[in-house]
Design a protein around this motif. Structure first.
Motif: not given
Length: 458
Positions: A310-316, A320-323
């Motif tokens: 998965i991808e660990l993404r930072v936004f604002r 988030y965990v993003v599949h």
């Protein structure tokens, strides 16, 4: 000694099993599982439980079929229902033959309609497991080793799945062997148990006998250590739950919450967050690096970290965990057939419709209309959310609503005819809104990745 073994197993059954519980022994045919089956068979007169046995044939040994026949004949002699699963163990998983076989056993156990799977693990197994995990650099959770009662694998989210019970976990193998000889039991010796190519066998055959010379009580000592690690892990889980109370929301965690804690506590919270998403735990160095990248991100900057598929993404300031899913083509379109729970596999989610007076989309605009469809963003879409509000671009509305960029391109836009009527998380166009006195239908989008709904827009 044998009475003590009976009472030990009986006490565990009293702790964990209700009247009428369905118990299945994971029967390999070895000493441990044969002793366990014999003990449970004799305890049936004292407890009200249903007893069965299940054998998983891994087809690795040339003797595999004879082992299966031995187990079946043993159960027939005891009048215990028997079943088996035949599996093909892959040798190219990169995780080793033992791990691949264990994973297939767990999958087989999960198919059984029972309350508990009982395994014959004993104190020697516990000592080996703890030492092996220590040498592999496991953390506190791993060093808790095997639990007396636990879910199968990582399936804590499957409420109906059977649980694992290990009635002999705190008994040394010597006690089991003594019982088996005294009762005249027969069992199978797996020839691979002496193959020191396998790390666990190396510890059992080469290392532990030497430790036993100097520390003859090492089994009980390491068993006690595993129990203490389990208690420490429980305390860390409680602390993480406290820290997570205001930090985790809708499957995401605030960066501020992580950076406000000291590093050990932040790591503990991050592990808790990853566990909620059923992700593999990073090793110490990797966890430190993930936390460093998260903690040093500039305000409103985007961060993307690959981990466990998965991808660990930072936004604002949210993590988030993003599949990673391939998106359908930009001209994707799917017609609604009137389903109240409309699953859309291509977008990995479902649209849920609920009749609500005076809210959502006017019922007349939806029901019976064969021109209702879902499409993806093309650019240039607009919505007018109220009589006294101007028409706005969907781009600006999505930005204002704080919907992450990677979700915007896969967001299902509901059209009536060629008019955009509804966008999850944004709302209903005023042209299609139900009147306060009219019949309405509210909609919500549920992502399969998070299991969370975007809030229905009233």
């Amino acid at each position: 000694m044998h009475d003590a073994l009976f009472e030990h197993v009986a006490a565990l059954l009293e702790r964990h099993c209700n009247s009428g519980a369905r118990l299945t022994v994971g029967l390999s045919g070895g000493l441990d599982s044969v002793v366990l089956l014999s003990l449970l068979h004799r305890l049936r007169n004292r407890f009200d439980f249903q007893l069965a046995a299940h054998h998983v044939n891994h087809q690795i040994s040339p003797n595999a079929q004879s082992w299966a026949s031995f187990c079946e004949n043993l159960c027939a002699a005891l009048a215990v229902p028997f079943s088996q699963t035949i599996v093909n163990v892959p040798r190219d998983t990169g995780k080793g033959l033992e791990a691949a076989a264990r994973a297939l056993r767990h999958e087989a156990f999960l198919t059984l309609d029972v309350d508990f799977i009982l395994l014959g693990h004993h104190q020697d197994d516990q000592a080996e497991t703890l030492l092996l995990r220590l040498l592999r650099g496991a953390g506190v959770k791993g060093l808790a080793a095997m639990a007396e009662c636990s879910p199968i694998g990582n399936r804590t989210r499957v409420a109906s799945a059977p649980r694992i019970l290990r009635p002999l976990l705190h008994q040394p193998r010597s006690s089991l062997a003594s019982f088996a000889h005294a009762e005249g039991l027969q069992w199978i010796d797996d020839e691979s148990n002496t193959d020191i190519h396998y790390t666990r066998n190396y510890l059992r055959v080469e290392l532990l006998p030497r430790i036993n010379v100097r520390f003859p009580t090492y089994r009980s000592i390491l068993d006690r250590a595993a129990t203490q690690f389990a208690e420490a892990e429980q305390l860390l889980a409680v602390l993480a739950a406290i820290d997570a109370k205001d930090a985790i929301n809708d499957g995401r965690i605030t960066v501020q919450a992580l950076t406000a804690l000291d590093e050990p506590r932040a790591k503990n919270l991050l592990r808790y967050f990853l566990a909620q998403h059923h992700l593999k735990m990073p090793d110490h160095a990797r966890l430190h690096e993930i936390l460093r990248q998260i903690s040093t991100v500039r305000h409103n900057a985007e961060v993307c970290i690959a981990h466990d598929g998965i991808e660990l993404r930072v936004f604002r300031d949210w993590l988030y965990v993003v599949h990673s899913h391939s998106s359908p083509s930009s001209d994707f379109q799917l017609q609604w057939q009137g389903e109240l729970h409309w699953r859309i596999p291509a977008l990995h989610g479902a649209m849920v419709f609920e009749e609500t007076p005076g809210c959502g989309i006017a019922k007349d605009a939806l029901v019976g209309n064969n021109e209702v469809s879902v499409r993806l963003r093309q650019g240039g879409e607009t919505l007018r959310l109220g009589e006294n509000r101007p028409r706005q671009t969907l781009k600006n509305l999505l930005q204002t609503a704080g919907i992450p960029p990677w979700e915007r391109e896969r967001l299902p836009l509901l059209y009536i005819g060629d008019e955009l009527a509804y966008v999850p998380g944004i709302g209903v166009d005023v042209a299609f809104k139900a009147t306060t006195s009219g019949k309405g239908i509210t909609l919500a989008w549920m992502s399969e990745n998070t299991g969370h709904f975007s809030a229905p827009v009233r």
